[in-house]
Design a protein around this motif. Structure first.
Motif, PDB file in Angstrom:
ATOM      1  N   LEU A 148       0.821  -1.206   0.000  1.00  0.00           N
ATOM      2  CA  LEU A 148       0.000   0.000   0.000  1.00  0.00           C
ATOM      3  C   LEU A 148       0.859   1.261   0.000  1.00  0.00           C
ATOM      4  O   LEU A 148       0.482   2.277  -0.593  1.00  0.00           O
ATOM      5  CB  LEU A 148      -0.933  -0.004   1.210  1.00  0.00           C
ATOM      6  N   GLN A 149       2.007   1.188   0.651  1.00  0.00           N
ATOM      7  CA  GLN A 149       2.880   2.352   0.679  1.00  0.00           C
ATOM      8  C   GLN A 149       3.426   2.700  -0.704  1.00  0.00           C
ATOM      9  O   GLN A 149       3.795   3.845  -0.964  1.00  0.00           O
ATOM     10  CB  GLN A 149       4.040   2.124   1.656  1.00  0.00           C
ATOM     11  N   LEU A 155       1.017   8.405  -5.379  1.00  0.00           N
ATOM     12  CA  LEU A 155       0.013   9.459  -5.295  1.00  0.00           C
ATOM     13  C   LEU A 155       0.623  10.770  -4.785  1.00  0.00           C
ATOM     14  O   LEU A 155       0.237  11.849  -5.224  1.00  0.00           O
ATOM     15  CB  LEU A 155      -1.133   9.021  -4.384  1.00  0.00           C
ATOM     16  N   ARG A 156       1.582  10.667  -3.883  1.00  0.00           N
ATOM     17  CA  ARG A 156       2.260  11.882  -3.424  1.00  0.00           C
ATOM     18  C   ARG A 156       3.055  12.524  -4.554  1.00  0.00           C
ATOM     19  O   ARG A 156       3.121  13.750  -4.669  1.00  0.00           O
ATOM     20  CB  ARG A 156       3.171  11.548  -2.250  1.00  0.00           C
ATOM     21  N   ALA A 157       3.674  11.685  -5.382  1.00  0.00           N
ATOM     22  CA  ALA A 157       4.389  12.224  -6.539  1.00  0.00           C
ATOM     23  C   ALA A 157       3.415  12.934  -7.477  1.00  0.00           C
ATOM     24  O   ALA A 157       3.743  13.981  -8.058  1.00  0.00           O
ATOM     25  CB  ALA A 157       5.114  11.097  -7.277  1.00  0.00           C
ATOM     26  N   ALA A 158       2.208  12.363  -7.614  1.00  0.00           N
ATOM     27  CA  ALA A 158       1.193  12.998  -8.464  1.00  0.00           C
ATOM     28  C   ALA A 158       0.738  14.321  -7.855  1.00  0.00           C
ATOM     29  O   ALA A 158       0.463  15.288  -8.585  1.00  0.00           O
ATOM     30  CB  ALA A 158       0.008  12.055  -8.641  1.00  0.00           C
ATOM     31  N   GLN A 159       0.667  14.385  -6.525  1.00  0.00           N
ATOM     32  CA  GLN A 159       0.332  15.651  -5.881  1.00  0.00           C
ATOM     33  C   GLN A 159       1.390  16.709  -6.175  1.00  0.00           C
ATOM     34  O   GLN A 159       1.077  17.856  -6.480  1.00  0.00           O
ATOM     35  CB  GLN A 159       0.191  15.452  -4.366  1.00  0.00           C
ATOM     36  N   GLU A 160       2.644  16.324  -6.081  1.00  0.00           N
ATOM     37  CA  GLU A 160       3.735  17.257  -6.340  1.00  0.00           C
ATOM     38  C   GLU A 160       3.721  17.743  -7.784  1.00  0.00           C
ATOM     39  O   GLU A 160       4.160  18.870  -8.081  1.00  0.00           O
ATOM     40  CB  GLU A 160       5.071  16.598  -6.023  1.00  0.00           C
ATOM     41  N   ALA A 161       3.196  16.882  -8.681  1.00  0.00           N
ATOM     42  CA  ALA A 161       3.116  17.250 -10.099  1.00  0.00           C
ATOM     43  C   ALA A 161       1.825  18.010 -10.424  1.00  0.00           C
ATOM     44  O   ALA A 161       1.607  18.376 -11.577  1.00  0.00           O
ATOM     45  CB  ALA A 161       3.209  15.999 -10.968  1.00  0.00           C
ATOM     46  N   GLY A 162       0.987  18.235  -9.405  1.00  0.00           N
ATOM     47  CA  GLY A 162      -0.256  18.967  -9.622  1.00  0.00           C
ATOM     48  C   GLY A 162      -1.370  18.142 -10.235  1.00  0.00           C
ATOM     49  O   GLY A 162      -2.360  18.702 -10.718  1.00  0.00           O
ATOM     50  N   PRO A 170      -3.343  10.543   0.573  1.00  0.00           N
ATOM     51  CA  PRO A 170      -3.066   9.411  -0.317  1.00  0.00           C
ATOM     52  C   PRO A 170      -3.433   8.061   0.290  1.00  0.00           C
ATOM     53  O   PRO A 170      -3.855   7.155  -0.427  1.00  0.00           O
ATOM     54  CB  PRO A 170      -1.550   9.516  -0.550  1.00  0.00           C
ATOM     55  N   ARG A 171      -3.279   7.929   1.610  1.00  0.00           N
ATOM     56  CA  ARG A 171      -3.574   6.641   2.256  1.00  0.00           C
ATOM     57  C   ARG A 171      -5.051   6.305   2.188  1.00  0.00           C
ATOM     58  O   ARG A 171      -5.428   5.134   2.113  1.00  0.00           O
ATOM     59  CB  ARG A 171      -3.097   6.671   3.714  1.00  0.00           C
ATOM     60  N   ILE A 172      -5.891   7.327   2.209  1.00  0.00           N
ATOM     61  CA  ILE A 172      -7.332   7.109   2.051  1.00  0.00           C
ATOM     62  C   ILE A 172      -7.677   6.959   0.567  1.00  0.00           C
ATOM     63  O   ILE A 172      -8.472   6.096   0.184  1.00  0.00           O
ATOM     64  CB  ILE A 172      -8.135   8.259   2.673  1.00  0.00           C
ATOM     65  N   ALA A 173      -7.062   7.784  -0.264  1.00  0.00           N
ATOM     66  CA  ALA A 173      -7.389   7.781  -1.689  1.00  0.00           C
ATOM     67  C   ALA A 173      -7.121   6.434  -2.340  1.00  0.00           C
ATOM     68  O   ALA A 173      -7.891   5.976  -3.196  1.00  0.00           O
ATOM     69  CB  ALA A 173      -6.591   8.874  -2.400  1.00  0.00           C
ATOM     70  N   LEU A 174      -6.042   5.757  -1.947  1.00  0.00           N
ATOM     71  CA  LEU A 174      -5.711   4.479  -2.586  1.00  0.00           C
ATOM     72  C   LEU A 174      -6.796   3.428  -2.355  1.00  0.00           C
ATOM     73  O   LEU A 174      -6.945   2.489  -3.143  1.00  0.00           O
ATOM     74  CB  LEU A 174      -4.353   3.973  -2.100  1.00  0.00           C
TER      75      LEU A 174
END
Length: 211
Positions: A148-149, A155-162, A170-174
């Motif tokens: 899961l990590q 997802l965090r990388a996607a956040q950083e990319a906007g 991200p832990r809930i979104a997955l």
């Protein structure tokens, strides 16, 4: 006379351990978890029962470690097939296209869940984890949470990319795409497929409300 070299106990132990892994996975697939016993695993592996008890305390422990080993082997094989370093840490691809990357890894998950080598031990461990708090805790810590990590990091990388809103956890979104797949597979409410997981990703990333 030429001297004979001493037996390599490390190599012998590794052969025994590998035979026990193979025996445990095979028996669970053939006769089910409830009918699999330490005695049966030992007989199938060609080792003494005490050899198993020297390394593990229960058949659940044997199966968990055998399953983790099977997953590592599969990951190494996949890495070689992709031309990657088999020893490198596994990660979800980051091509810049979040939807494509998630669909890629979820399709691979479907293939693994439908693979007879994985399906029987996966179900056995999931069921035993519900009954045994200790096995459940180990199953989550050693097998489930590390996987899961990988989603969290992607997802965090996607956040950083906007590409994902910054306030999203991200832990809930997955769970929007991982949990439905796990539930459908465990409960056998409907078949799982690549098309199904592709749809989960589309729904999770695009939402249900009209735009």
């Amino acid at each position: 006379m030429a001297q004979k070299s001493a037996p390599d106990s490390t190599r012998r132990s590794e052969r025994s351990r590998r035979a026990i892994y193979d025996a445990a996975l095979a028996l669970v697939g053939e006769i089910g978890y409830s009918r699999t016993t330490i005695e049966g695993i030992a007989a199938r592996a060609g080792v003494g029962k005490q050899t198993i008890y020297r390394w593990w305390t229960s058949k659940a422990d044997v199966l968990l470690e055998a399953f983790l080993d099977l997953g590592e082997q599969a990951a190494e094989q996949a890495a070689r097939a992709d031309g990657a370093d088999p020893g490198a840490e596994y990660a979800i691809p980051d091509t810049g296209d979040l939807a494509a990357d998630l669909k890629y890894v979820l399709r691979a998950t479907v293939d693994e869940l439908l693979d007879p080598r994985f399906e029987a031990p996966s179900r056995a461990l999931a069921a035993e984890g519900v009954v045994s708090e200790e096995i459940g805790r180990v199953f989550v810590a050693r097998l489930l949470e590390p996987q899961l990590q990988l989603y969290v990091r992607r997802l965090r990388a996607a956040q950083e990319a906007g590409q994902v809103r910054p306030e999203v956890d991200p832990r809930i979104a997955l769970e929007l795409f991982v949990s439905p797949l796990a539930q459908r597979w465990l409960q056998r409410t409907a078949p799982i497929s690549h098309e199904y997981t592709d749809t989960l990703v589309d729904y999770a990333l695009n939402g249900l409300a009209p735009r």
